[in-house]
Design a protein around this motif. Structure first.
Motif, PDB file in Angstrom:
ATOM      1  N   GLY B  83       0.725  -1.315   0.103  1.00  0.00           N
ATOM      2  CA  GLY B  83      -0.039  -0.018  -0.019  1.00  0.00           C
ATOM      3  C   GLY B  83       1.010   1.229  -0.121  1.00  0.00           C
ATOM      4  N   LEU B  97     -14.197  -3.843  -4.146  1.00  0.00           N
ATOM      5  CA  LEU B  97     -14.461  -2.737  -3.357  1.00  0.00           C
ATOM      6  C   LEU B  97     -15.505  -3.327  -2.430  1.00  0.00           C
ATOM      7  CD1 LEU B  97     -14.790   0.401  -5.861  1.00  0.00           C
ATOM      8  CD2 LEU B  97     -12.926   0.076  -4.254  1.00  0.00           C
ATOM      9  N   ASN B  98     -15.230  -2.622  -0.943  1.00  0.00           N
ATOM     10  CA  ASN B  98     -16.063  -3.114   0.143  1.00  0.00           C
ATOM     11  C   ASN B  98     -17.315  -2.390  -0.377  1.00  0.00           C
ATOM     12  OD1 ASN B  98     -17.549  -3.554   2.197  1.00  0.00           O
ATOM     13  ND2 ASN B  98     -15.526  -3.065   3.789  1.00  0.00           N
ATOM     14  N   ARG B 101     -18.937   0.477   2.140  1.00  0.00           N
ATOM     15  CA  ARG B 101     -18.293   1.574   2.625  1.00  0.00           C
ATOM     16  C   ARG B 101     -18.206   2.450   1.543  1.00  0.00           C
ATOM     17  NH1 ARG B 101     -13.137   0.026   6.386  1.00  0.00           N
ATOM     18  NH2 ARG B 101     -13.127   2.371   6.323  1.00  0.00           N
ATOM     19  N   GLN B 106     -12.954   4.320   1.396  1.00  0.00           N
ATOM     20  CA  GLN B 106     -11.834   3.436   1.093  1.00  0.00           C
ATOM     21  C   GLN B 106     -10.517   3.924   0.597  1.00  0.00           C
ATOM     22  OE1 GLN B 106     -13.296  -0.273  -0.476  1.00  0.00           O
ATOM     23  NE2 GLN B 106     -15.600   0.724  -0.316  1.00  0.00           N
ATOM     24  N   VAL B 107     -10.634   4.901  -0.152  1.00  0.00           N
ATOM     25  CA  VAL B 107      -9.203   5.515  -0.543  1.00  0.00           C
ATOM     26  C   VAL B 107      -8.554   6.008   0.431  1.00  0.00           C
ATOM     27  CG1 VAL B 107      -8.330   7.318  -2.206  1.00  0.00           C
ATOM     28  CG2 VAL B 107     -10.384   6.073  -2.981  1.00  0.00           C
ATOM     29  N   GLU B 109      -8.480   5.421   3.327  1.00  0.00           N
ATOM     30  CA  GLU B 109      -8.036   4.220   4.396  1.00  0.00           C
ATOM     31  C   GLU B 109      -6.503   3.898   3.932  1.00  0.00           C
ATOM     32  OE1 GLU B 109      -9.703   0.322   4.202  1.00  0.00           O
ATOM     33  OE2 GLU B 109      -9.696   0.192   6.280  1.00  0.00           O
ATOM     34  N   THR B 110      -6.191   4.183   2.716  1.00  0.00           N
ATOM     35  CA  THR B 110      -4.709   3.736   2.550  1.00  0.00           C
ATOM     36  C   THR B 110      -4.038   4.954   3.175  1.00  0.00           C
ATOM     37  OG1 THR B 110      -5.593   2.863   0.212  1.00  0.00           O
ATOM     38  CG2 THR B 110      -3.291   3.298   0.451  1.00  0.00           C
ATOM     39  N   ILE B 113      -3.802   4.417   7.248  1.00  0.00           N
ATOM     40  CA  ILE B 113      -3.010   3.537   8.003  1.00  0.00           C
ATOM     41  C   ILE B 113      -1.648   3.717   7.777  1.00  0.00           C
ATOM     42  CG2 ILE B 113      -5.061   1.809   7.911  1.00  0.00           C
ATOM     43  CD1 ILE B 113      -3.985   0.451   5.381  1.00  0.00           C
ATOM     44  N   VAL B 158     -10.341   1.752  -7.351  1.00  0.00           N
ATOM     45  CA  VAL B 158      -9.261   0.786  -7.036  1.00  0.00           C
ATOM     46  C   VAL B 158      -7.700   1.281  -7.476  1.00  0.00           C
ATOM     47  CG1 VAL B 158      -8.408  -1.672  -7.120  1.00  0.00           C
ATOM     48  CG2 VAL B 158     -11.029  -1.247  -7.338  1.00  0.00           C
ATOM     49  N   GLN B 161      -7.090   4.189  -4.876  1.00  0.00           N
ATOM     50  CA  GLN B 161      -6.385   3.790  -3.528  1.00  0.00           C
ATOM     51  C   GLN B 161      -5.215   3.024  -3.789  1.00  0.00           C
ATOM     52  OE1 GLN B 161      -9.459   1.433  -1.780  1.00  0.00           O
ATOM     53  NE2 GLN B 161      -9.073  -0.491  -2.872  1.00  0.00           N
TER      54      GLN B 161
END
Lengths: 316, 536
Positions: B83, B97-98, B101, B106-107, B109-110, B113, B158, B161
């Protein structure tokens, strides 16, 4: 979102109307005239006829149905044939035991099932998975009255931590009442927790195999993070369905456990009413349960919408 | 510095060697195409770099990511690398993709974290990235959910992210295989642009030679878990030193030999007249009934004896709905469908069972279209349910035998179960099942799309041969223009439920008239065109 909820609400109200009709008609065809039952075998036919008029049993069917419904809407369930007290009072006395017991059991079952199911799914085929699967198999297989008696033997008779049965009433205070409900709640929760844990496990395993879990790992999430952030909510839908079903089942289905622990709950009331042919009580308990099921179904629908945005669709 | 250098990579899964002795290098700002058929180990190579190999795998050798040897890192350190230093894009955007959410979440999140950025900072980076991949704020706010987006748009999310932290290496595993040609062209353009501007290295995994030919700087061709040939793209294709490279190339460009031209003038096998197919749309409002969605809008065409007609168009254009209508799986809202001059189905009227036997179908998925518990004998004789007096005994045996030998299988295969066959063989069995009842027309719905190029070439040869020998007509539905071009006489181009152009296949592809056809043809990656172009 609003459209979805309205749609659900409409269809649930329709089921409620349909259910009330069915309950009413079934009670009509059940043999046994309540009036002659109440007056006893040697009753004077004139007195029976008078009672029938008093109870409104001589009116035409549709009128009686409407009368019943309008009474229900005002909280008037009628007078019990055997106890001669308002049915609403009878039910209210029982609901204050059955409803907390159900919620207690459901809370316990969820608290056990979630961690167990998550543990088993995240370490599939490991020793912990096998023990969870074994334990839940046992939990489903053991009859709950037997388990209830074992609980009584161990915790009431030998250890004397709890009383063996009965209910002190909420007047005695919150904690004593909860204490009296603890053993019954555990006995009720065990099979439910076992089923729920298995559903949680298989639902989570399905989710863990989804493509988006691989995407989450590719972003740099650890296995645990990916499970918590991406898998849990997706795995929740089937679990919510089961919880909803369990609530409806527990509310009236606890009769055996109520008997083991001498709890005056709804299940026992219904059972007694059936043996005494107190049809008006039976009818009221059944319609109440139907109502409860429908409310719970609606709550589960709400929870679905909260868990899964695809159900909310776009507002128009 | 070299972005990725793999040397002597070997991977075993449960003591089964799936990769041996892989050597690959990739420089920043460059694109490495990894090409191979299914089972060649190309995805396994990508997963080795991500260190996300399946359970029970062991690897040895060296994988250096921007100088760091991955073998020396433990799992927490690898999580930091994934990532941040390497991003990955997958084949199936619909499920990558989840669903519960939002895309912004989701983008972001990368970013969160890895950098510990605040929610606001992460969301502003997410916004910037979505803009970067062509999803502007006014149409794609951060709070949209994946189910609101098309496949191409989801693939952009995708990508966003994967590149949010500007990794040094981007791995794209069949990133456009599930997409339409025009969307594919856009996504490939985006990837190329990102690589050049951000100076990333891109490892592009694909089965499609035409895609890498137009995009990759260098190519590695894989077969059975090993790299058979690697080098600069143009050099590989010029020289074609390795026999497998040559085989792959010729299979990709394969045109089956079609001896006979269809005879015209006779009554058509299939006549579709003014067919309309409406779908009821889900209610959004409790009190307003939505207008029906017209999936097939006044479509008419004919297929003559022995003629192969292609039906092309992008997903959602109505081609599968049209196929279902022709097969009378759905009722019609208007028009009629005639088979050999008899009305097969029309609006408000179902199909005639005897006529149904004259038309058969082969579907895309060779794995899902058979009941796994039946033997091939029972599977291929299924269409006999349609006839009143099905063959029995020796007659039945000889029919099974003939159908299986026609498609290149042995008579002894009749007693096997379907799991004993490969994807290509299963598709042969599907064709045998269609043939056994001697139909006049076979509808081939993406029948070769799930197959590897070499298998695809064989199945196309088989289809062409059968059509010649048995005077069969095909309706060949595909999103893959090159396949349609190879096997059909005439082509119909469908868009938004309408046939926008039809004509002789070669004429339409050489000289498309309708703007939509022009767009489709231009977007289709072509091997010859890519190789003829001057070096970049």
């Amino acid at each position: 979102m609003t459209a979805y909820l309205l749609r659900r609400l409409l269809s649930l109200s329709l089921s409620l109307v349909a259910a009330s009709l069915v309950i009413f008609l079934v009670m009509e065809v059940v043999p046994g005239d309540p009036a002659s039952f109440m007056m006893g075998i040697n009753a004077d036919p004139q007195a029976v006829a008078a009672l029938r008029t008093q109870l409104g049993l001589d009116q035409p069917l549709p009128l009686r149905y409407l009368g019943w419904i309008s009474g229900l809407l005002q909280g008037d369930f009628g007078i019990s044939y055997t106890y001669r007290v308002p049915v609403s009072e009878l039910i209210a006395e029982r609901v204050v035991i059955s409803l907390p017991l159900t919620l207690y059991a459901l809370a316990l079952s969820t608290l056990i099932a979630f961690p167990a199911g998550i543990l088993a799914a995240s370490r599939r085929n490991s020793a912990s998975d096998l023990s969870v699967m074994g334990a839940t198999q046992l939990g489903v297989a053991i009859p709950n009255f037997w388990f209830a008696m074992i609980l009584v033997l161990v915790f009431a008779v030998n250890l004397r931590w709890f009383s063996a049965g009965g209910f002190p009433g909420w007047e005695a205070g919150f904690w004593p009442a909860m204490k009296a409900l603890t053993l019954p709640a555990i006995a009720l929760a065990l099979p439910q927790a076992s089923i729920l844990a298995r559903v949680m496990r298989s639902s989570l395993i399905d989710t863990l195999n989804e493509d988006f879990m691989r995407t989450a790992r590719a972003k740099g999430l650890s296995r645990g993070q990916a499970l918590r952030r991406h898998a849990l909510r997706n795995a929740l839908i089937p679990v919510l369905t089961i919880i909803g079903l369990q609530f409806s089942f527990l509310l009236a289905g606890g009769i055996i456990i109520e008997n083991v622990f001498y709890l005056p709950g709804l299940g026992r009331l219904a059972f007694q009413a059936i043996t005494q042919r107190d049809l008006i009580v039976v009818r009221s308990v059944v319609i109440l349960l139907v109502f409860a099921v429908i409310v719970v179904t609606f709550l589960v629908d709400l929870a679905y919408a909260a868990a899964d945005p695809r159900l909310r669709r776009r507002r128009t | 510095m070299t972005v990725l250098s793999i040397s002597g990579l070997k991977v075993d899964i449960h003591s089964n060697t799936v990769l041996h002795d892989i050597d690959l290098t990739l420089e920043p700002g460059r694109i490495l195409g990894v090409v191979g058929e299914s089972g060649s180990g190309k995805s396994m190579t990508a997963l080795s770099v991500m260190q996300l190999l399946p359970h029970g795998s062991r690897w040895s050798g060296s994988i250096k990511l921007a100088g760091t040897e991955l073998g020396t890192l433990d799992e927490p350190a690898l999580c930091k690398v994934r990532g941040r230093d390497v991003g990955m894009i997958f084949q199936e955007p619909m499920t990558a993709l989840n669903p519960v959410r939002t895309i912004g979440d989701q983008v972001a999140e990368t970013v969160r974290i890895h950098t510990g950025a605040s929610r606001r900072e992460a969301f502003s980076i997410a916004r910037e990235m979505l803009d970067r991949v062509g999803l502007p704020e006014d149409r794609f706010p951060l709070d949209r959910f994946p189910h609101d987006l098309s496949g191409g748009q989801r693939q952009r999310v995708v990508i966003a992210q994967a590149i949010a932290l500007r990794p040094k290496l981007l791995i794209a595993d069949e990133p456009t295989t599930a997409l339409d040609v025009t969307t594919q062209a856009q996504i490939l353009d985006l990837l190329r642009e990102l690589v050049r501007e951000e100076d990333m290295g891109l490892m592009l995994i694909t089965h499609d030679l035409a895609v890498v030919a137009g995009l990759a700087d260098s190519i590695a061709i894989m077969k059975d878990g090993a790299v058979v040939e690697a080098g600069p793209t143009r050099e590989i294709f010029r020289a074609m030193r390795h026999p497998y490279t040559r085989a792959l190339f010729s299979a990709s460009a394969h045109v089956p030999d079609r001896g006979r031209k269809p005879e015209s003038g006779k009554a058509p096998v299939l006549a579709v007249e003014n067919v309309v197919r409406d779908y009821q749309q889900p209610r959004r409002n409790l009190f307003v009934k939505p207008p029906p969605f017209r999936a097939v809008d006044d479509v008419s065409f004919e297929i003559s004896h022995g003629e192969n007609v292609g039906l092309v168009g992008e997903s959602g254009c109505g081609k599968s709905t049209l196929a279902r209508s022709i097969l009378a799986l759905d009722g019609l809202q208007g028009g009629d469908i005639r088979l050999n001059g008899h009305v097969f189905s029309s609006a408000g009227e179902g199909p005639h069972p005897e006529l149904r036997a004259r038309m058969q179908v082969v579907f895309q998925d060779p794995y899902g279209s058979f009941n796994p518990r039946h033997r091939v004998r029972r599977l291929v004789t299924e269409p006999f349910h349609l006839v009143r007096d099905p063959p029995r005994g020796a007659e039945l045996e000889s029919r099974i035998d003939r159908a299986l030998t026609e498609v290149g299988l042995a008579s002894s295969d009749a007693d096997k179960y379907i799991h004993e066959f490969s994807g290509g063989q299963r598709q042969r069995i599907a064709i045998a099942r269609a043939l056994i009842i001697e139909p006049a027309l076979i509808v081939l719905d993406e029948a070769v799309s799930a197959l590897d190029v070499s298998i695809r070439a064989q199945i196309l040869d088989l289809l062409a041969g059968l059509s010649d020998r048995l005077d069969l007509s095909y309706l060949f539905i595909s999103h893959d223009l090159s396949v349609v071009r190879a096997i059909t006489d005439r082509v119909l181009v469908m868009k938004d439920g309408k046939i926008v152009e039809q004509g002789e296949t070669e004429t339409v592809f050489r000289n498309p008239q309708h703007p939509y056809t022009k767009k489709l043809v231009a977007a289709t990656p072509s091997l010859e065109a890519a190789l003829a172009a001057p070096a970049h």
